[in-house]
Design an enzyme around this catalytic site. Structure first.
Site, PDB file in Angstrom:
ATOM      1  CB  CYS A 182      -5.193   4.325   4.527  1.00 15.41           C
ATOM      2  SG  CYS A 182      -5.083   3.102   5.800  1.00 15.41           S
ATOM      3  CB  CYS A 216      -3.951  -0.092   9.113  1.00 13.18           C
ATOM      4  SG  CYS A 216      -4.683  -0.588   7.153  1.00 13.18           S
ATOM      5  CG  ASP A 234      -0.450   3.409   3.997  1.00 19.24           C
ATOM      6  OD1 ASP A 234      -0.235   4.041   2.702  1.00 19.24           O
ATOM      7  OD2 ASP A 234      -1.477   3.071   4.233  1.00 19.24           O
ATOM      8  CB  CYS A 283      -0.862  -0.119   0.943  1.00 14.57           C
ATOM      9  SG  CYS A 283      -0.002   0.054   2.654  1.00 14.57           S
TER      10      CYS A 283
HETATM   11 FE1  FES Z   1      -1.800   0.119   4.251  1.00 15.84          FE
HETATM   12 FE2  FES Z   1      -3.666   1.228   5.445  1.00 15.84          FE
HETATM   13  S1  FES Z   1      -3.877   0.496   3.614  1.00 15.84           S
HETATM   14  S2  FES Z   1      -1.488   0.854   5.972  1.00 15.84           S
END
Ligand code: FES
Length: 129
Positions: free
Chosen positions: A59, A103, A36, A34
């Protein structure tokens, strides 16, 4: 995507954002899928987390879980903080959609890494500060 009211509250009004000056431990994790990134800074005194801050590029669930993990860990002993699981964290947020559980897992990993970093730097001893 259905987020709980609690997730939205934390996302809109996150706590403990930022960095600490001269942190005793730093934990950083990233998720290549993702993209992040989360960073956790801790200050440790008498084996307890005296202060904690986070910086997250991610996110809504990443922000909410980072904010919540800092609140759960604040004032806890290193062992108690290390025992916070991603399930505990998700429960504290009144649940997360299944695809957002990673997450929560990233947030607990960042905290664990900060604790490991502190222990490595202090040589496993209490720094007595
Ligand atoms: Fe990867 Fe939230 S979508 S940390």
């Amino acid at each position: 995507m259905q987020y709980s009211k609690k997730v939205m509250e934390e996302f809109m009004n996150p706590k403990n954002i930022g960095e600490l000056k001269n942190p005793d431990g730093v934990g950083k994790v990233g998720n290549p899928t993702c993209g992040d990134i989360m960073q956790v800074h801790i200050k440790v005194k008498d084996n307890k987390i005296e202060d904690i801050k986070f910086k997250t590029f991610g996110c809504a669930a990443a922000i909410a879980t980072s904010s919540m993990v800092t609140q759960l860990a604040m004032g806890k002993t290193l062992e108690e903080a290390d025992n916070i699981t991603y399930e505990n964290l998700a429960e504290s947020l009144k649940g997360l959609p299944p695809i957002k559980m990673h997450c929560s897992s990233m947030a607990t990993k960042a905290l664990k890494k900060a604790i490991i970093d502190y222990k490595t730097k202090s040589g496993g001893k209490n720094n007595g500060k």
